[in-house]
Design a protein around this motif. Structure first.
Motif, mmCIF file in Angstrom:
data_model
loop_
_atom_site.group_PDB
_atom_site.id
_atom_site.type_symbol
_atom_site.label_atom_id
_atom_site.label_comp_id
_atom_site.label_asym_id
_atom_site.label_seq_id
_atom_site.Cartn_x
_atom_site.Cartn_y
_atom_site.Cartn_z
ATOM 1 N N ASP A 275 0.829 -1.262 -0.050
ATOM 2 C CA ASP A 275 -0.260 0.113 0.168
ATOM 3 C C ASP A 275 0.838 1.451 -0.010
ATOM 4 O O ASP A 275 1.957 1.294 0.648
ATOM 5 N N GLY A 276 0.378 2.207 -0.860
ATOM 6 C CA GLY A 276 1.354 3.352 -0.918
ATOM 7 C C GLY A 276 2.551 3.551 -1.869
ATOM 8 O O GLY A 276 2.985 4.522 -2.290
ATOM 9 N N GLU A 277 2.836 2.168 -2.550
ATOM 10 C CA GLU A 277 3.849 2.057 -3.169
ATOM 11 C C GLU A 277 3.373 2.233 -4.833
ATOM 12 O O GLU A 277 2.236 1.837 -5.279
ATOM 13 N N ALA A 278 4.243 2.940 -5.673
ATOM 14 C CA ALA A 278 3.639 3.222 -7.038
ATOM 15 C C ALA A 278 4.843 2.918 -7.828
ATOM 16 O O ALA A 278 6.230 3.164 -7.611
ATOM 17 N N TRP A 279 4.916 1.788 -8.579
ATOM 18 C CA TRP A 279 5.991 1.570 -9.549
ATOM 19 C C TRP A 279 6.511 2.785 -10.429
ATOM 20 O O TRP A 279 5.654 3.415 -10.976
ATOM 21 N N LYS A 280 7.939 2.504 -10.756
ATOM 22 C CA LYS A 280 8.541 3.668 -11.828
ATOM 23 C C LYS A 280 9.257 2.980 -12.845
ATOM 24 O O LYS A 280 9.308 3.525 -13.912
ATOM 25 N N PHE A 281 9.502 1.646 -12.559
ATOM 26 C CA PHE A 281 10.405 1.013 -13.700
ATOM 27 C C PHE A 281 10.243 -0.542 -13.263
ATOM 28 O O PHE A 281 10.249 -0.844 -12.245
ATOM 29 N N ALA A 282 10.291 -1.109 -14.279
ATOM 30 C CA ALA A 282 10.303 -2.734 -14.106
ATOM 31 C C ALA A 282 11.372 -3.360 -14.974
ATOM 32 O O ALA A 282 11.544 -2.980 -16.275
ATOM 33 N N PHE A 283 12.043 -4.307 -14.525
ATOM 34 C CA PHE A 283 13.110 -4.970 -15.109
ATOM 35 C C PHE A 283 12.588 -6.445 -14.669
ATOM 36 O O PHE A 283 12.465 -6.947 -13.731
ATOM 37 N N VAL A 284 12.441 -7.292 -15.921
ATOM 38 C CA VAL A 284 11.475 -8.589 -15.850
ATOM 39 C C VAL A 284 12.588 -9.546 -16.455
ATOM 40 O O VAL A 284 12.890 -9.617 -17.525
ATOM 41 N N LEU A 285 13.328 -10.471 -15.535
ATOM 42 C CA LEU A 285 13.807 -11.742 -16.019
ATOM 43 C C LEU A 285 12.871 -12.680 -16.306
ATOM 44 O O LEU A 285 12.245 -13.279 -15.681
ATOM 45 N N ILE A 286 13.155 -13.395 -17.535
ATOM 46 C CA ILE A 286 12.091 -14.220 -18.106
ATOM 47 C C ILE A 286 12.853 -15.558 -18.407
ATOM 48 O O ILE A 286 13.958 -15.393 -19.361
ATOM 49 N N LYS A 287 12.579 -16.730 -17.927
ATOM 50 C CA LYS A 287 13.002 -17.928 -18.671
ATOM 51 C C LYS A 287 12.046 -18.392 -19.639
ATOM 52 O O LYS A 287 10.679 -18.663 -19.481
ATOM 53 N N VAL A 288 12.791 -18.321 -21.055
ATOM 54 C CA VAL A 288 11.777 -18.564 -22.093
ATOM 55 C C VAL A 288 12.100 -19.981 -22.740
ATOM 56 O O VAL A 288 13.108 -20.500 -22.875
ATOM 57 N N ASP A 289 10.834 -20.458 -22.954
ATOM 58 C CA ASP A 289 10.665 -21.786 -23.722
ATOM 59 C C ASP A 289 10.639 -21.548 -25.192
ATOM 60 O O ASP A 289 10.052 -20.723 -25.825
ATOM 61 N N LEU A 290 12.042 -22.055 -25.965
ATOM 62 C CA LEU A 290 12.205 -21.888 -27.303
ATOM 63 C C LEU A 290 11.270 -22.592 -28.190
ATOM 64 O O LEU A 290 11.172 -22.475 -29.492
ATOM 65 N N GLY A 291 10.606 -23.728 -27.709
ATOM 66 C CA GLY A 291 9.559 -24.469 -28.276
ATOM 67 C C GLY A 291 10.367 -25.583 -28.962
ATOM 68 O O GLY A 291 9.558 -26.635 -29.625
ATOM 69 N N ASP A 292 11.538 -25.827 -29.043
ATOM 70 C CA ASP A 292 12.145 -27.164 -29.380
ATOM 71 C C ASP A 292 12.869 -27.687 -28.427
ATOM 72 O O ASP A 292 13.800 -28.594 -28.561
ATOM 73 N N GLY A 293 12.346 -27.565 -27.103
ATOM 74 C CA GLY A 293 13.096 -28.262 -26.118
ATOM 75 C C GLY A 293 13.857 -27.609 -25.328
ATOM 76 O O GLY A 293 14.499 -27.764 -24.360
ATOM 77 N N GLU A 294 14.439 -26.555 -25.926
ATOM 78 C CA GLU A 294 15.434 -25.663 -25.384
ATOM 79 C C GLU A 294 14.877 -24.354 -24.433
ATOM 80 O O GLU A 294 13.706 -24.076 -24.846
ATOM 81 N N THR A 295 15.737 -24.011 -23.745
ATOM 82 C CA THR A 295 15.066 -22.813 -22.900
ATOM 83 C C THR A 295 16.236 -21.887 -22.820
ATOM 84 O O THR A 295 17.576 -22.218 -22.936
#
Length: 79
Positions: free
Chosen positions: A24-44
């Motif tokens: 409560d009372g916090e407001a976002w200013k910037f986001a950095f999102v680290l994502i583990k990505v499935d490449l669709g061929d069994g690789e990430t």
């Protein structure tokens, strides 16, 4: 695949993504999102996205602190 410079709502970029809310009372200013990505061929791989072009010095500082905290937690678990 060419990466677009256009930004889209996070729910559009990553449908179904859920995160913990801000306090409560916090407001976002910037986001950095680290994502583990499935490449669709069994690789990430790892990728990241930002809400705006980052202040690189500020981002490096935040990531360094988080890395140090994570390293300490892992070391405590090891001992």
């Amino acid at each position: 695949m060419e990466r677009s410079e256009a930004r889209v709502p996070v729910g559009e970029a990553m449908p179904g993504l859920q995160i913990h809310p801000l306090e409560d009372g916090e407001a976002w200013k910037f986001a950095f999102v680290l994502i583990k990505v499935d490449l669709g061929d069994g690789e990430t791989t790892w990728s990241y996205r930002t809400s705006a072009p980052p202040n690189r010095e500020e981002l490096l500082g935040a990531l360094t602190v988080h890395t140090d905290l994570l390293r300490r937690e892992l070391l405590d678990e090891w001992e």
